[in-house]
Motif scaffolding. Structure first.
Motif, PDB file in Angstrom:
ATOM      1  N   ALA A 145       0.698  -1.398  -0.039  1.00 36.76           N
ATOM      2  CA  ALA A 145       0.227  -0.005  -0.194  1.00 36.76           C
ATOM      3  C   ALA A 145       0.918   1.294  -0.033  1.00 36.76           C
ATOM      4  O   ALA A 145       1.881   1.433   0.699  1.00 36.76           O
ATOM      5  CB  ALA A 145      -1.013   0.032   1.303  1.00 36.76           C
ATOM      6  N   HIS A 146       0.458   2.216  -0.635  1.00 37.45           N
ATOM      7  CA  HIS A 146       1.415   3.297  -1.056  1.00 37.45           C
ATOM      8  C   HIS A 146       0.469   4.717  -0.736  1.00 37.45           C
ATOM      9  O   HIS A 146      -0.669   4.642  -0.863  1.00 37.45           O
ATOM     10  CB  HIS A 146       1.512   3.358  -2.528  1.00 37.45           C
ATOM     11  N   SER A 147       1.215   5.687  -0.093  1.00 35.72           N
ATOM     12  CA  SER A 147       0.824   6.884   0.047  1.00 35.72           C
ATOM     13  C   SER A 147       1.760   8.057  -0.392  1.00 35.72           C
ATOM     14  O   SER A 147       3.106   7.897  -0.352  1.00 35.72           O
ATOM     15  CB  SER A 147       0.592   7.289   1.423  1.00 35.72           C
ATOM     16  N   ARG A 148       1.285   9.158  -0.891  1.00 37.91           N
ATOM     17  CA  ARG A 148       2.415  10.214  -1.183  1.00 37.91           C
ATOM     18  C   ARG A 148       2.077  11.394  -0.734  1.00 37.91           C
ATOM     19  O   ARG A 148       0.583  11.834  -0.455  1.00 37.91           O
ATOM     20  CB  ARG A 148       2.209  10.290  -2.784  1.00 37.91           C
ATOM     21  N   VAL A 149       3.062  12.141  -0.593  1.00 35.65           N
ATOM     22  CA  VAL A 149       2.709  13.795   0.235  1.00 35.65           C
ATOM     23  C   VAL A 149       3.743  14.688  -0.637  1.00 35.65           C
ATOM     24  O   VAL A 149       4.726  14.051  -0.799  1.00 35.65           O
ATOM     25  CB  VAL A 149       2.901  13.599   1.943  1.00 35.65           C
ATOM     26  N   GLU A 150       3.333  15.651  -1.110  1.00 32.53           N
ATOM     27  CA  GLU A 150       4.106  16.458  -1.723  1.00 32.53           C
ATOM     28  C   GLU A 150       3.926  17.986  -1.787  1.00 32.53           C
ATOM     29  O   GLU A 150       2.938  18.334  -1.269  1.00 32.53           O
ATOM     30  CB  GLU A 150       4.208  16.136  -3.324  1.00 32.53           C
ATOM     31  N   ASP A 151       5.040  18.725  -2.065  1.00 26.05           N
ATOM     32  CA  ASP A 151       4.835  19.991  -1.944  1.00 26.05           C
ATOM     33  C   ASP A 151       4.291  20.800  -0.623  1.00 26.05           C
ATOM     34  O   ASP A 151       3.405  21.256  -0.481  1.00 26.05           O
ATOM     35  CB  ASP A 151       4.070  20.512  -3.237  1.00 26.05           C
ATOM     36  N   VAL A 152       5.085  20.266   0.350  1.00 24.04           N
ATOM     37  CA  VAL A 152       4.635  20.760   1.659  1.00 24.04           C
ATOM     38  C   VAL A 152       5.594  21.738   2.351  1.00 24.04           C
ATOM     39  O   VAL A 152       6.820  21.313   2.348  1.00 24.04           O
ATOM     40  CB  VAL A 152       4.480  19.579   2.832  1.00 24.04           C
ATOM     41  N   HIS A 153       5.157  22.898   2.668  1.00 25.10           N
ATOM     42  CA  HIS A 153       6.225  23.732   3.313  1.00 25.10           C
ATOM     43  C   HIS A 153       6.103  23.686   4.608  1.00 25.10           C
ATOM     44  O   HIS A 153       5.335  23.627   5.499  1.00 25.10           O
ATOM     45  CB  HIS A 153       5.768  25.468   2.953  1.00 25.10           C
ATOM     46  N   LEU A 154       7.545  23.418   5.260  1.00 21.99           N
ATOM     47  CA  LEU A 154       7.628  23.118   6.837  1.00 21.99           C
ATOM     48  C   LEU A 154       8.211  24.266   7.566  1.00 21.99           C
ATOM     49  O   LEU A 154       8.902  24.863   7.076  1.00 21.99           O
ATOM     50  CB  LEU A 154       8.681  21.782   6.930  1.00 21.99           C
ATOM     51  N   ARG A 155       7.644  24.326   8.709  1.00 23.10           N
ATOM     52  CA  ARG A 155       8.033  25.430   9.653  1.00 23.10           C
ATOM     53  C   ARG A 155       7.577  24.886  11.156  1.00 23.10           C
ATOM     54  O   ARG A 155       6.932  24.071  11.288  1.00 23.10           O
ATOM     55  CB  ARG A 155       7.524  26.806   9.563  1.00 23.10           C
ATOM     56  N   ALA A 156       8.302  25.378  11.928  1.00 23.91           N
ATOM     57  CA  ALA A 156       8.418  25.138  13.321  1.00 23.91           C
ATOM     58  C   ALA A 156       7.189  25.020  14.053  1.00 23.91           C
ATOM     59  O   ALA A 156       6.687  23.862  14.512  1.00 23.91           O
ATOM     60  CB  ALA A 156       9.472  25.705  14.341  1.00 23.91           C
ATOM     61  N   ASP A 157       6.301  25.639  13.754  1.00 23.68           N
ATOM     62  CA  ASP A 157       5.061  25.664  14.496  1.00 23.68           C
ATOM     63  C   ASP A 157       3.631  25.186  13.515  1.00 23.68           C
ATOM     64  O   ASP A 157       2.759  25.198  13.768  1.00 23.68           O
ATOM     65  CB  ASP A 157       4.514  27.001  14.719  1.00 23.68           C
ATOM     66  N   GLY A 158       4.130  24.584  12.351  1.00 20.93           N
ATOM     67  CA  GLY A 158       3.442  24.003  11.439  1.00 20.93           C
ATOM     68  C   GLY A 158       2.778  22.552  12.060  1.00 20.93           C
ATOM     69  O   GLY A 158       3.343  21.843  12.826  1.00 20.93           O
ATOM     70  N   ALA A 159       1.858  22.222  11.382  1.00 22.22           N
ATOM     71  CA  ALA A 159       0.989  20.914  11.713  1.00 22.22           C
ATOM     72  C   ALA A 159       2.074  19.781  11.212  1.00 22.22           C
ATOM     73  O   ALA A 159       2.611  19.892  10.063  1.00 22.22           O
ATOM     74  CB  ALA A 159      -0.518  20.741  11.206  1.00 22.22           C
ATOM     75  N   ASN A 160       2.082  18.598  11.805  1.00 20.83           N
ATOM     76  CA  ASN A 160       2.615  17.393  11.197  1.00 20.83           C
ATOM     77  C   ASN A 160       1.796  17.075   9.920  1.00 20.83           C
ATOM     78  O   ASN A 160       0.737  16.269   9.905  1.00 20.83           O
ATOM     79  CB  ASN A 160       2.733  16.327  12.269  1.00 20.83           C
ATOM     80  N   PRO A 161       2.687  17.044   8.648  1.00 23.52           N
ATOM     81  CA  PRO A 161       1.802  16.538   7.512  1.00 23.52           C
ATOM     82  C   PRO A 161       1.906  15.337   7.416  1.00 23.52           C
ATOM     83  O   PRO A 161       1.091  14.613   6.423  1.00 23.52           O
ATOM     84  CB  PRO A 161       2.876  17.276   6.398  1.00 23.52           C
ATOM     85  N   LEU A 162       2.363  14.552   8.069  1.00 24.55           N
ATOM     86  CA  LEU A 162       2.352  13.005   8.173  1.00 24.55           C
ATOM     87  C   LEU A 162       1.413  12.409   9.284  1.00 24.55           C
ATOM     88  O   LEU A 162       1.544  11.204   9.522  1.00 24.55           O
ATOM     89  CB  LEU A 162       3.846  12.221   8.082  1.00 24.55           C
ATOM     90  N   ALA A 163       0.655  13.426   9.859  1.00 22.63           N
ATOM     91  CA  ALA A 163      -0.284  12.687  10.787  1.00 22.63           C
ATOM     92  C   ALA A 163      -1.059  11.521  10.517  1.00 22.63           C
ATOM     93  O   ALA A 163      -1.573  10.649  11.396  1.00 22.63           O
ATOM     94  CB  ALA A 163      -1.213  13.859  11.594  1.00 22.63           C
ATOM     95  N   HIS A 164      -1.524  11.517   9.149  1.00 22.32           N
ATOM     96  CA  HIS A 164      -2.309  10.465   8.902  1.00 22.32           C
ATOM     97  C   HIS A 164      -1.556   9.325   8.615  1.00 22.32           C
ATOM     98  O   HIS A 164      -2.242   8.286   8.116  1.00 22.32           O
ATOM     99  CB  HIS A 164      -3.311  10.971   7.652  1.00 22.32           C
ATOM    100  N   LEU A 165      -0.336   9.029   8.502  1.00 22.08           N
ATOM    101  CA  LEU A 165       0.474   7.941   8.173  1.00 22.08           C
ATOM    102  C   LEU A 165       0.850   7.290   9.212  1.00 22.08           C
ATOM    103  O   LEU A 165       1.280   7.756  10.399  1.00 22.08           O
ATOM    104  CB  LEU A 165       1.648   8.444   7.338  1.00 22.08           C
ATOM    105  N   ALA A 166       1.020   5.939   9.244  1.00 18.76           N
ATOM    106  CA  ALA A 166       1.477   4.993  10.380  1.00 18.76           C
ATOM    107  C   ALA A 166       2.024   3.729   9.950  1.00 18.76           C
ATOM    108  O   ALA A 166       1.766   3.205   8.702  1.00 18.76           O
ATOM    109  CB  ALA A 166       0.345   4.672  11.218  1.00 18.76           C
ATOM    110  N   GLY A 167       2.862   3.086  10.791  1.00 14.95           N
ATOM    111  CA  GLY A 167       3.646   1.720  10.231  1.00 14.95           C
ATOM    112  C   GLY A 167       4.638   1.678  10.957  1.00 14.95           C
ATOM    113  O   GLY A 167       5.537   2.303  11.181  1.00 14.95           O
ATOM    114  N   ASP A 168       5.241   0.249  10.992  1.00 12.99           N
ATOM    115  CA  ASP A 168       6.535  -0.309  11.507  1.00 12.99           C
ATOM    116  C   ASP A 168       7.012  -0.965  10.571  1.00 12.99           C
ATOM    117  O   ASP A 168       8.252  -1.741  10.830  1.00 12.99           O
ATOM    118  CB  ASP A 168       6.456  -0.774  12.998  1.00 12.99           C
ATOM    119  N   THR A 169       6.634  -1.342   9.438  1.00 10.90           N
ATOM    120  CA  THR A 169       7.363  -1.837   8.308  1.00 10.90           C
ATOM    121  C   THR A 169       7.129  -0.844   7.142  1.00 10.90           C
ATOM    122  O   THR A 169       6.200  -1.436   6.154  1.00 10.90           O
ATOM    123  CB  THR A 169       6.923  -3.364   8.133  1.00 10.90           C
ATOM    124  N   LEU A 170       7.983  -0.074   6.890  1.00  7.15           N
ATOM    125  CA  LEU A 170       7.738   0.788   5.755  1.00  7.15           C
ATOM    126  C   LEU A 170       9.069   1.168   5.092  1.00  7.15           C
ATOM    127  O   LEU A 170      10.206   0.884   5.433  1.00  7.15           O
ATOM    128  CB  LEU A 170       7.624   2.242   6.402  1.00  7.15           C
TER     129      LEU A 170
END
Ligand code: DQQ
Length: 469
Positions: free
Chosen positions: A327-352
């Motif tokens: 199963a595949h997910s893609r996240v793209e073109d995200v601007h990151l700054r210290a007080d921003g929300a975690n753009p990966l909050a919807h992803l999870a796994g321990d074999t990735l």
């Protein structure tokens, strides 16, 4: 299993005892939540060095140091796994165990496997003391018979050696050459060169070269591009040197660390030339979490080595590993700054597997958190630090070589329960461990301190198991 009991029975009985012990521990090892699913492990109990990788009739065989009797470093035998594609593996019967003869009754230590006149032949170190031995297979590597003339080298060629083990052989003209890992007291680590026509009668030549440290365990020596590479395990991070081999001597260039994670996370690597002419290597990743777990140790993913224009060895995961992607997910073109929300909050796994391209902008630091718990805290972080322009895996102290500053950071990260392998910019790699507090942390996070960065793309795949059937 003590030495005395070993010497009153047959090799077949000893093998059967080893299989029974592994079978009894297997379910508990496999159900451990920190047990990897896409790295090679023993069926249960202890594993260390990869031994004797060989391609035989289109099939990859890989052996490894195994203690069938417990998750501790003892009773060294040779376990065996087999693959047709370098990615999916199946366990084969244990190949060799210590005894019943005295020459290897305290351990069947590391070595290599070559094919001599059509016969698969293992060279290994019998213990103790350290002597060199031969075993052959007449049934396509399934069962092994120890050579009647063992040990084929019963004593070291000089009396000032600090080790004498880990045969690594290759064909040269019409004879075999072999290195033994050694050290010369007061001089340094070395690899002793031998020659033979039949793998039984060996003639000592001289040290291939002498260098740093006290002992060079598990030497690997092979051509790469138009150069030659010597890889040694010196009781510390694995070192390699690109140099030239001429007239039975190796003139090393500079020595470099092969994996920046440290000796506990990548040690005693072994390699083969595959069907496509690639040099493929596996190393030993030590440990398995807290004490008392029914397994300890794994092998790294298969890594392809290439020579760079500046005479370094670039390390990349074998391309076949993409076959494990699910199963595949893609996240793209995200601007990151210290007080921003975690753009990966919807992803999870321990074999990735995570492939990311990150523009590090003007940040002080930014990175990827793995195995984050419900409080958002990551059990491991892969951090880019502007200071030193380097990458770090938190907890290991390892670091990657500086990048070209104007390039985006390209990362491939393999998370397999308690193992992390990080490959950066197609060249450097760092292996480490991640032991979450409890076993439940499955979240991913991206974070930034002091500035802004941009995640160009991130692909995340769930990875499948390597085990057949
Ligand atoms: N492990 C083997 C030795 C080798 C060492 C014993 C390296 O042959 O020198 O398990 O990890």
């Amino acid at each position: 299993m003590d030495t005395e009991n070993r010497m009153t029975t047959t090799h077949e009985d000893l093998l059967a005892q080893a299989e029974r012990s592994l079978a009894a521990a297997r379910a508990a090892a496999e159900s451990d939540p920190l047990h990897p699913i896409y790295h090679i492990t023993a069926p249960a109990n202890w594993m260390n060095d990869p031994n004797g990788p060989v391609l035989y009739k289109g099939v990859y065989h890989l052996f490894y140091q195994l203690n069938p009797y417990g998750p501790d470093s003892a009773n060294k035998a040779w376990g065996h796994v087999v693959s047709r594609d370098l990615v999916h593996w199946e366990h084969w019967p244990v190949a060799l165990v210590p005894g019943p003869s005295a020459y290897d009754s305290e351990g069947v230590w590391s070595g290599c496997c070559v094919v001599h006149e059509g016969v698969p032949t293992i060279l290994y170190t019998g213990v103790r003391p350290e002597v060199q031995c031969v075993a052959r297979s007449a049934d396509g590597l399934r069962t092994w018979a120890k050579e009647a003339a063992n040990p084929v080298i019963g004593a070291p060629p000089r009396d000032d050696l600090t080790a004498f083990r880990d045969p690594f052989a290759w064909r040269e003209g019409d004879e075999w050459r072999m290195l033994l890992g050694a050290g010369i007291a007061g001089q340094g680590g070395t690899a002793l060169l031998y020659r033979s026509r039949d793998l039984v009668e060996w003639e000592y030549v001289h040290p291939l070269c002498i260098g740093f440290g006290q002992v060079w365990e598990c030497p690997n020596f092979f051509p790469l591009g138009d150069k030659d590479v010597l890889v040694v395990s010196p009781y510390g991070p694995v070192q390699y040197s690109v140099g030239t081999y001429q007239e039975a001597r190796f003139a090393p260039g500079e020595w470099h660390t092969l994996d920046l994670g440290g000796a506990a996370d990548f040690y005693a690597p072994n390699s083969l030339l595959d069907a496509h002419g690639r040099r493929v290597m596996w190393g030993w990743i030590k440990g398995g979490g807290t004490a008392g777990r029914p397994w300890n140790g794994a092998l790294s993913l298969p890594r392809v080595l290439t020579l760079t224009a500046d005479d370094r060895v670039a390390v990349a995961p074998a391309s076949e590993l993409t076959r494990l992607r699910g199963a595949h997910s893609r996240v793209e073109d995200v601007h990151l700054r210290a007080d921003g929300a975690n753009p990966l909050a919807h992803l999870a796994g321990d074999t990735l597997e995570i492939a990311a391209e990150l523009e590090v902008g003007n940040v002080d630091a930014c990175g990827l958190g793995l195995r984050c718990g419900s409080n958002g805290e990551a059990a491991a972080q892969i951090v880019y630090e502007r200071d030193g322009n380097q990458l770090r895996l938190n907890g290991t102290g390892g670091r990657l070589a500086p990048f070209l500053p104007d390039r985006p950071l390209q990362l491939r990260v393999f998370l397999d329960r308690s193992i992390v392998e990080v490959y950066a910019n197609g060249r450097d790699c760092l292996t480490g461990r991640v032991y979450p507090n409890g076993n439940e942390g499955l979240g991913l996070s991206l974070f930034v301190t002091g500035g802004r960065a941009r995640l160009k793309t991130m692909d995340v795949w769930d990875m499948g198991s390597i085990w057949e059937g």
